[in-house]
Write an enzyme that holds these catalytic residues in place. Structure first.
Site, short mmCIF file in Angstrom:
data_model
loop_
_atom_site.label_atom_id
_atom_site.label_comp_id
_atom_site.label_asym_id
_atom_site.label_seq_id
_atom_site.Cartn_x
_atom_site.Cartn_y
_atom_site.Cartn_z
N LYS A 281 0.85 -1.25 0.06
CA LYS A 281 0.06 -0.11 -0.07
C LYS A 281 0.88 1.42 0.15
O LYS A 281 0.51 2.31 -0.56
CB LYS A 281 -0.98 -0.14 1.21
CG LYS A 281 -0.21 0.22 2.54
CD LYS A 281 -1.21 0.14 3.54
CE LYS A 281 -0.39 0.31 4.81
NZ LYS A 281 0.12 1.68 5.11
N ARG A 343 1.94 9.85 4.76
CA ARG A 343 3.39 10.32 4.31
C ARG A 343 3.77 10.01 2.94
O ARG A 343 4.28 10.65 2.29
CB ARG A 343 4.36 9.97 5.38
CG ARG A 343 4.87 8.59 5.30
CD ARG A 343 6.08 8.03 6.20
NE ARG A 343 5.45 8.27 7.75
CZ ARG A 343 6.07 7.84 8.71
NH1 ARG A 343 7.56 7.68 8.51
NH2 ARG A 343 5.78 7.85 9.79
#
EC number: 1.1.1.8
Length: 465
Positions: A281, A343
């Site tokens: 992911k 992030r």
């Protein structure tokens, strides 16, 4: 206080009683005698690791005669002037935090740091409840230790909050301190990423495997916790859920211990799929950030990207597990929220906007390590191996698995080879010759893709599996 489990009146007493009951139950299971503290140690001072330990401190820290939570992080990381100034603003915007620091006689150093008269350090501010990678979200004060041996030698439960890129090195050192231990600790890994090894045969190495290899702790004592976990939101009591994955021995009691009113933890036996998805992911989140920036946050483009990248993720997990966990529940939610916010998605956006460059590296001030970059390299190298060849559904010829993962290939050429510009990600999802992502999923389910050797397991006759 936001992020605290403290509550007034009878409800507060009831919450405390439930927490103490769960703590007593886990202490009994771990064989702790009266007066012997249950020692919970966080390794790493990043955003999620720090927030996770702060959740445990809020929940169980009041029972000082039964449990202790402490965090190890490296010493010497200075806080720059700009961050110190921003931190001062955060402190003064929160009356509860301001009062706490004044009461602890800790406020003056933040005044001096704002003026440039003093240098603050990451371990120092973490003791006061500020994570360097998440200064906008004050945590509860934490017991911080900068000596690794002192932190972990007697730990009962260890929380791995390190990036996957640092896990092997740090736990290799920890392993030396545990050589004389009679009973191994229980380890909960939060790390999301993998390493790839090509020689002598292609295989992946997950963080839980790294930890077991480095320390000698049996895999039944090492678990992975994953879910839609944006650290600041969870600490601020946004509702979330997660899965703790691993062997039967510990996952059910730990799921019960970790569960809080706003943080629901379920248990699952499929450690491999969850760890691999945790690494995948991050790869696709970088691409999601690029797509968002390049299309002015087009909901249509982002949804097209989501459908295509999840089909690649499902395809890859079928190479690594004979019957992988379905992409649903916390596993799907973790993927969705990481592509939406985090992030790695942030990094992709900044690259596409030209506000960051690849030459700046994958360790970004105020964000930490962008783990998706190393994961792109690892998965691409692994899935490029001809020994793993699969049948192409259209040309009916053997090809390396990566040939069926066009988004992964494009991200590799952008981030690692640096042959393509960021807008190439749009070409990858708009290719007129691309087939329906459903076909990739059906192919992964129809063909016998499982390659046990990728996990270091003996080869089996998968035609009879």
């Amino acid at each position: 206080m936001v992020g605290s489990y403290a509550a007034g009146g009878g409800r507060g007493a009831a919450v405390a009683a439930v927490a103490e009951g769960k703590l007593d139950e886990l202490r009994r299971r771990m064989g702790k005698a009266d007066g012997d503290l249950l020692r919970i140690v966080g390794v790493g001072g990043g955003a999620w690791g720090s927030a996770f330990c702060a959740l445990l401190q809020d929940a169980y820290g009041r029972h000082r005669d039964k449990a202790q939570v402490r965090v190890w992080r490296r010493p010497g990381r200075a806080v720059d002037r700009a961050t110190a100034e921003h931190l001062f603003e955060v402190i003064n915007s929160r009356e509860d935090v301001l009062r706490r620091l004044i009461r602890r006689c800790a406020y003056l150093k933040y005044v001096e740091a704002r003026l440039g008269d003093r240098t603050l350090y990451a371990d120092e501010i973490l003791r006061d409840g500020f994570c360097l990678n998440m200064v906008d979200t004050p945590l509860c004060p934490l017991k911080v230790v900068t000596n690794l041996q002192e932190a972990v030698w007697d730990a009962d439960i260890v929380i791995n909050g390190l990036p996957s890129t640092e896990t092997r090195e740090v736990f290799g050192e920890i392993g030396r301190y545990w050589k004389e231990r009679i009973r191994p600790p229980v380890i909960i890994s939060l790390a999301k990423g993998i390493e790839a090894s090509i020689d002598p045969v292609p295989r992946i190495i997950t963080p839980t495997q790294m930890i077991s290899n480095a320390t000698g702790v049996p895999l039944e004592n090492i678990l992975y916790l994953g879910g839609p976990n944006i650290a600041s939101e969870i600490y601020n009591k946004e509702y979330a859920n997660a899965r703790i994955c691993g062997a039967d021995k510990w996952r059910k009691p730990l799921a019960k211990f970790l569960r809080q009113p706003h943080f629901i933890v379920w248990d699952n036996s499929d450690l491999i799929t969850h760890e691999v998805m945790g690494g995948l992911k991050n790869i696709y989140a970088i691409g999601a950030g690029m797509v968002a920036a390049l299309t002015n946050e087009s909901a249509t483009s982002k949804s097209v990207y989501f459908s295509l990248c999840t089909s690649e993720m499902i395809y890859i997990t079928h190479l690594l597990a004979e019957d992988p966990e379905k992409l649903a529940g916390p596993l799907l939610a973790d993927t969705y929220v990481t592509l939406l916010k985090g992030r790695n998605a942030w990094y992709g956006q900044k690259l596409a906007k030209g506000e960051l460059t690849l030459e700046m590296g994958d360790s970004i001030k105020g964000k930490g390590t962008i783990q998706g970059v190393s994961a792109v390299h690892a998965f691409y190298e692994l899935l490029s191996q001809s020994s793993l060849s699969v049948t192409h559904p259209e040309v009916k010829k053997l090809v390396a698995p990566v040939e069926l993962c066009p988004i992964l290939k494009t991200l590799y050429k952008i981030l690692i080879k640096r042959e393509l510009a960021t807008d190439s990600i749009l070409q990858a999802i708009r290719d007129e010759s691309m087939y329906d992502p459903r076909e990739r999923i059906e192919m992964s389910q129809r063909q016998c893709l499982y390659r046990p050797s990728l996990l270091g397991l003996p080869k089996v006759d998968i035609t009879q599996a």
